[in-house]
Design a protein around this motif. Structure first.
Motif, mmCIF file in Angstrom:
data_model
loop_
_atom_site.group_PDB
_atom_site.id
_atom_site.type_symbol
_atom_site.label_atom_id
_atom_site.label_comp_id
_atom_site.label_asym_id
_atom_site.label_seq_id
_atom_site.Cartn_x
_atom_site.Cartn_y
_atom_site.Cartn_z
ATOM 1 N N UNK A 149 -0.727 -6.515 -12.379
ATOM 2 C CA UNK A 149 0.242 -6.330 -13.455
ATOM 3 C C UNK A 149 0.920 -4.967 -13.348
ATOM 4 N N UNK A 150 0.169 -3.964 -12.933
ATOM 5 C CA UNK A 150 0.755 -2.637 -12.735
ATOM 6 C C UNK A 150 1.732 -2.662 -11.555
ATOM 7 N N UNK A 151 1.400 -3.445 -10.523
ATOM 8 C CA UNK A 151 2.298 -3.589 -9.368
ATOM 9 C C UNK A 151 3.633 -4.189 -9.809
ATOM 10 N N UNK A 152 3.576 -5.297 -10.568
ATOM 11 C CA UNK A 152 4.795 -5.947 -11.042
ATOM 12 C C UNK A 152 5.573 -5.007 -11.954
ATOM 13 N N UNK A 153 4.865 -4.297 -12.832
ATOM 14 C CA UNK A 153 5.524 -3.369 -13.756
ATOM 15 C C UNK A 153 6.260 -2.274 -13.000
ATOM 16 N N UNK A 154 5.650 -1.753 -11.945
ATOM 17 C CA UNK A 154 6.283 -0.676 -11.179
ATOM 18 C C UNK A 154 7.521 -1.177 -10.441
ATOM 19 N N UNK A 214 0.828 -1.211 0.000
ATOM 20 C CA UNK A 214 0.000 0.000 0.000
ATOM 21 C C UNK A 214 0.861 1.259 0.000
ATOM 22 N N UNK A 215 2.012 1.205 0.696
ATOM 23 C CA UNK A 215 2.860 2.387 0.818
ATOM 24 C C UNK A 215 3.925 2.475 -0.273
ATOM 25 N N UNK A 216 4.513 1.317 -0.665
ATOM 26 C CA UNK A 216 5.713 1.348 -1.497
ATOM 27 C C UNK A 216 5.558 0.676 -2.861
ATOM 28 N N UNK A 217 4.412 0.062 -3.118
ATOM 29 C CA UNK A 217 4.296 -0.736 -4.328
ATOM 30 C C UNK A 217 3.882 0.018 -5.568
ATOM 31 N N UNK A 218 3.587 1.321 -5.435
ATOM 32 C CA UNK A 218 3.031 2.055 -6.571
ATOM 33 C C UNK A 218 3.911 3.244 -6.932
ATOM 34 N N UNK A 219 3.738 3.735 -8.139
ATOM 35 C CA UNK A 219 4.660 4.723 -8.688
ATOM 36 C C UNK A 219 4.449 6.124 -8.114
ATOM 37 N N UNK A 223 7.259 -2.953 -18.494
ATOM 38 C CA UNK A 223 6.052 -3.779 -18.669
ATOM 39 C C UNK A 223 6.400 -5.258 -18.729
ATOM 40 N N UNK A 224 5.445 -6.084 -18.368
ATOM 41 C CA UNK A 224 5.634 -7.532 -18.474
ATOM 42 C C UNK A 224 5.583 -7.918 -19.949
ATOM 43 N N UNK A 280 2.563 -13.732 -16.535
ATOM 44 C CA UNK A 280 3.213 -13.019 -15.440
ATOM 45 C C UNK A 280 4.068 -13.967 -14.598
ATOM 46 N N UNK A 281 3.541 -15.163 -14.268
ATOM 47 C CA UNK A 281 4.291 -16.129 -13.468
ATOM 48 C C UNK A 281 5.549 -16.601 -14.200
ATOM 49 N N UNK A 282 5.434 -16.821 -15.522
ATOM 50 C CA UNK A 282 6.604 -17.223 -16.304
ATOM 51 C C UNK A 282 7.676 -16.142 -16.262
ATOM 52 N N UNK A 283 7.269 -14.902 -16.410
ATOM 53 C CA UNK A 283 8.198 -13.772 -16.361
ATOM 54 C C UNK A 283 8.900 -13.709 -15.006
ATOM 55 N N UNK A 284 8.144 -13.884 -13.913
ATOM 56 C CA UNK A 284 8.726 -13.816 -12.571
ATOM 57 C C UNK A 284 9.688 -14.973 -12.318
#
Length: 505
Positions: free
Chosen positions: A70-75, A31-36, A80-81, A108-112
């Motif tokens: 997906x936006x969380x992972x991208x940030x 909530x605090x650090x995961x977004x741009x 982008x994934x 997304x899982x494959x990318x991670x």
């Protein structure tokens, strides 16, 4: 690891409770650090279930902006994934929508995994909402010609594995995109003593760097903050026990913000031995963080409960909010749900939950306090060594070592006193193996009391029934014990009827 199907019910309950605590911590951090840009309160997985397919920055009915996983992972990864468009067209057909979502999650899982995340045991469908998960199971089984399991079974599976999957995802995101940035510095080289103490640690290189960093600042600040009586040197080798008393975090914060010492850290307890002292130190840390404008919604009661768990208390199933009064509990539910965007349950339902869980939580707390701070002082004595017959009879008991010591102590005094008190017709020998049935007739307690206070025999114990067969005889013996305790000035407000009712049960 996924919860084992061979685990006992209690083990599964404790593991699920632990997962929930980890998930709550992850929610605070994301909530605090995961977004741009600004903080974005989320509730995992409910908020992301509702938003996972929405286009970036979609405006909700209440004017806020929803964010997708997906936006969380991208940030976090900075790009982008691959294979997933930023604003993909959303199918109107429910089946096509679920298929697209499952494909995106698989991508997304494959990318991670390529980035180093250990998610081989996680399936994409565990990240779906319950309705989408049921639809996906129906579609996949229909296409493969298999029979779909009953909805109740699928719902239980979803409840079991979904939270686990989200916990694993969040922790692996932190590992591959955040921890990877941690490197040794010139002031803390990789061959320092702090590193050497962690040479055989189970932690990764980055985690060992953080632990060595904490050790470095703690050693450098402990004599500065508490000059008159500095706490002893310690190597920080774990992220739980070593940080529990708050001193390491206080040293870390004061190293960068010295003005916090006089404001918050000077009066901290340096040798924490009770939940109250742990609570005080936790408050000091939280107030210091808020002074700096850092608020992760951490509660001192979280630390106090963690302190008790580390001491051996089995409180993994207890939540901090159950100890609040009803009015505070209702306000807490309203605030937590408002921040996470969830709808608060009706007040009647919350009141029933509070009535159900609050009393149980307090009972569990009191019993565990007695266990970890009182029973722990019980030790075998010279007159009752650990290899005595009394101990051997309890070798396979379900009780703890301290509880077995108490039972053996009761057996020792009963065997030594039964012929002294009731010389004409002594009751038979018995090994005391439980704290309920074996104490029910009062003879064991009478033998224990008379061992230390022989004058009680003529006053109260001589006319006790030695072979209790009725509630009346049980009641008579219970009265004798209670009168003896009151003669000694000990009154725990025990009623003879309590013993009689237990006898009947």
């Amino acid at each position: 690891a996924v919860v084992s199907t061979q685990s006992t019910g209690e083990e599964i309950k404790e593991e699920e409770s632990f997962l929930l605590q980890v998930l709550n911590s992850a929610e605070r951090w994301i909530s605090q650090m995961g977004w741009s840009n600004l903080p974005n309160p989320v509730s995992i997985p409910h908020t992301i279930w509702q938003t996972v397919l929405l286009k970036k920055g979609t405006v909700t009915n209440d004017g806020g902006k929803r964010r997708s996983v997906f936006e969380l992972v991208q940030n976090l990864c900075g790009r982008p994934i691959p294979g997933i468009p930023v604003n993909p067209p959303i199918p109107t057909n429910a089946q096509e929508k679920v298929k697209l979502l499952h494909w995106q999650l698989n991508t997304m899982l494959t990318f991670l995994k390529v980035q180093g995340a250990k998610l081989t045991h996680v399936k994409a469908e565990w990240f779906l909402s319950l309705s989408d998960f049921l639809l996906w199971c129906h579609l996949s089984n229909f296409e493969s010609g298999l029979q779909t399991e009953p909805e109740e079974v699928l719902t239980m599976k979803h409840e079991k594995y979904s939270s686990q999957a989200w916990v694993d995802l969040v922790l692996q995101l932190a590992k591959v995109f955040v921890l990877v940035k941690v490197k040794p510095s010139k002031s803390l080289p990789a061959n320092s003593d702090s590193y050497k103490s962690l040479a055989r640690s189970v932690y990764s290189t980055e985690e060992r760097t953080l632990l060595a960093w904490l050790s470095y600042h703690y050693e450098g600040q402990r004599k500065e903050i508490w000059a008159e009586n500095p706490p002893p040197t310690r190597w920080i080798v774990s992220f739980d026990n070593d940080l529990l008393d708050g001193l390491v975090l206080a040293a870390l914060l004061s190293s960068y913000c010295p003005f916090l010492v006089k404001l918050h850290f000077a009066d901290m307890y340096l040798n924490v031995r009770s939940p109250e002292e742990c609570f005080h130190n936790a408050l000091s840390i939280i107030h210091a963080l808020r002074t700096l404008g850092i608020d992760y919604d951490i509660h001192p009661t979280d630390t106090m409960l963690t302190f008790l768990k580390v001491q051996g208390a089995k409180l993994t199933h207890v939540k901090a909010e159950w100890f609040l009064s009803l009015s505070d509990f209702l306000l807490w539910c309203h605030l937590s749900n408002f921040e996470s965007g969830l709808q608060t349950e009706p007040e009647e339902v919350l009141t029933m939950k509070h009535e159900k869980y609050s009393s149980q939580a307090w009972v569990d707390l009191v019993l565990q306090l007695a266990k970890v701070f009182v029973l722990v002082k019980v030790k075998p004595s010279k007159s009752l060594p650990a290899n005595s017959d009394s101990y051997k009879s309890l070798a396979r008991s379900v009780y703890s070592t301290e509880e077995r010591t108490l039972l053996a102590w009761l057996s020792y005094h009963y065997e030594g006193q039964r012929k002294e008190i009731w010389a004409e017709n002594p009751p038979p020998t018995r090994w005391i193996v439980s704290f309920d049935n074996d104490l029910l007739d009062g003879l064991v307690l009478a033998a224990l009391l008379s061992s230390y206070c022989p004058f009680l025999v003529k006053l109260h114990f001589a006319d006790m029934y030695l072979n209790v067969r009725s509630p009346e005889e049980c009641f008579h013996n219970a009265l004798s014990i209670i009168h003896a305790l009151r003669t000694l000035g000990i009154d725990y407000d025990i009623h003879p009827t309590d013993t009689m009712l237990t006898f009947l049960k």
